[in-house]
Write an enzyme that holds these catalytic residues in place. Sequence first.
Site, PDB file in Angstrom:
ATOM      1  N   GLY A   1      -5.437 -26.686 -24.423  1.00 44.37           N
ATOM      2  CA  GLY A   1      -6.272 -28.072 -24.388  1.00 44.37           C
ATOM      3  C   GLY A   1      -5.700 -28.346 -22.656  1.00 44.37           C
ATOM      4  O   GLY A   1      -5.981 -28.646 -22.567  1.00 44.37           O
TER       5      GLY A   1
ATOM      6  N   ASN B   1       2.035 -37.339 -28.229  1.00 39.80           N
ATOM      7  CA  ASN B   1       2.321 -36.190 -28.962  1.00 39.80           C
ATOM      8  C   ASN B   1       3.601 -36.692 -28.943  1.00 39.80           C
ATOM      9  O   ASN B   1       4.540 -35.613 -30.044  1.00 39.80           O
ATOM     10  CB  ASN B   1       2.297 -34.640 -27.731  1.00 39.80           C
TER      11      ASN B   1
ATOM     12  N   GLN C   1      -4.036 -34.562 -29.463  1.00 41.53           N
ATOM     13  CA  GLN C   1      -3.049 -34.690 -30.372  1.00 41.53           C
ATOM     14  C   GLN C   1      -3.686 -35.004 -31.927  1.00 41.53           C
ATOM     15  O   GLN C   1      -3.109 -35.589 -32.805  1.00 41.53           O
ATOM     16  CB  GLN C   1      -1.756 -35.823 -29.909  1.00 41.53           C
TER      17      GLN C   1
ATOM     18  N   GLY D   1      -6.873 -25.547 -29.850  1.00 43.26           N
ATOM     19  CA  GLY D   1      -6.234 -25.131 -31.750  1.00 43.26           C
ATOM     20  C   GLY D   1      -5.428 -25.068 -31.850  1.00 43.26           C
ATOM     21  O   GLY D   1      -5.370 -25.630 -32.962  1.00 43.26           O
ATOM     22  N   HIS D   2      -4.332 -24.843 -31.369  1.00 42.77           N
ATOM     23  CA  HIS D   2      -2.722 -25.171 -32.005  1.00 42.77           C
ATOM     24  C   HIS D   2      -2.705 -25.925 -32.381  1.00 42.77           C
ATOM     25  O   HIS D   2      -1.441 -25.997 -33.183  1.00 42.77           O
ATOM     26  CB  HIS D   2      -2.318 -23.817 -31.162  1.00 42.77           C
TER      27      HIS D   2
ATOM     28  N   THR E   1     -17.240 -13.469 -20.260  1.00 47.31           N
ATOM     29  CA  THR E   1     -16.893 -13.318 -21.260  1.00 47.31           C
ATOM     30  C   THR E   1     -16.646 -13.659 -22.628  1.00 47.31           C
ATOM     31  O   THR E   1     -15.072 -14.023 -22.294  1.00 47.31           O
ATOM     32  CB  THR E   1     -16.713 -11.928 -21.423  1.00 47.31           C
TER      33      THR E   1
ATOM     34  N   CYS F   1      15.687 -30.161 -22.567  1.00 46.86           N
ATOM     35  CA  CYS F   1      16.589 -29.260 -21.791  1.00 46.86           C
ATOM     36  C   CYS F   1      16.137 -28.430 -20.622  1.00 46.86           C
ATOM     37  O   CYS F   1      15.644 -27.698 -20.475  1.00 46.86           O
ATOM     38  CB  CYS F   1      16.892 -28.960 -22.556  1.00 46.86           C
TER      39      CYS F   1
END
Length: 395
Positions: free
Chosen positions: A80, A161, A189, A210-211, A247, A335
């Site tokens: 993304g 998000n 999101q 995708g994730h 490719t 952090c």
Amino acid sequence: MSDPRPALADGPIYLDYNATTPVDPRVVEAMLPYLTTWFGNPSSGHHYGQAPGAALARARDQVAALLGGCDGRIVFTGSGSEADNLALRGAVLASGMDRPHVIVPRTEHPAVLETCRALQRLHGVDVTYLPVDGEGLVAPNTLAAALTPRTVLVSVMAANNETGSLQPVEELARVAHAHGALVHCDAAQAAGKIPVDVAALGVDLATVAGHKMYAPKGIGALYLRSGLTLEPLIYGGGQEHRLRSGTENVALAVALGTAAELAAGELVAGSQDRLRGLRDRLHTRLERALPGRVLLNGPPEPRLPNTLNISIIGTLGHDLLTAVPGIAASTGSACHSGSHQPSPVLRAMGLDTGRSLAALRLSLGRWTTESDVERAADLVTTTVHTHLDAAHTRA
């Protein structure tokens, strides 16, 4: 529904679906043949390229269908973040405008904000970072006041998000188009969690990751309205509509296409209603157990159905999650070298440091159950009372 085990079987309760999702076993099953039997180059004209080429075309159609059956182009990317880079950099460099101007809200994903900073630094682009209100939303009149004759692009995410807040993208797009600017929407999101129709929203570019919707990491996509010209991100043999040469990774494209089709089917079946019910149940349980101490960050609505961002007064988010190893979730702080700083998103919304550092982002997903929600509420409540409050009393 497919069982993601062993991914979640023996670990803590997973409430971090906005960070990443387990890969759906049906997605794995769909992509595996393109890592083994159907290995060919999809651009090859011979036998070994035929199945991969057809699979690549089908995956584009599946992603397009998730975005409302759009008739534009789908360009597969490595993430993304890469799609955001291609959209912003591609639109600005192709504009031909002398000293082009870009507008983005301050609460955008770092993939958008850092690309804007690079465009400022490397190409002399003017960037306006729009303020948001206390719920993280951009007012259309605020955007209108920032537009200039040199504005080539407005980039605004569909869903934040961290808080899940839904921007009024359709209204913002109308304002931007009235001034001749293109509109990019980071829908990473939102896609798969709520209906996203790029034509109805009126956007020219849209990002998918995708994730975030049960496909593997390493694959994303950018939607481009028909007729739109971008400067390529990767130069070479001209794959991906001559915008991202190299490719194609057919297996990952198939994974994203399959994930998009599964998500579209679940939306039709009302998956967002199930998640909204579980999210609100978790919120209610915590409010009742910790009266007067649970503050919602972001709007009650419009909001992603799976996202609950709260601050529990008198706690620090990172301390709370450390004390509750039975839950995997995120905080409202970042952090850096051991020092926790308030989230830039919550800071832009005007939240004070204490409330920002107390924030928790609890995000639910495909395999979240009622028992997960009940157990998570009990664990948080018990930890606040027996560990954090007790430690504060002793101090």
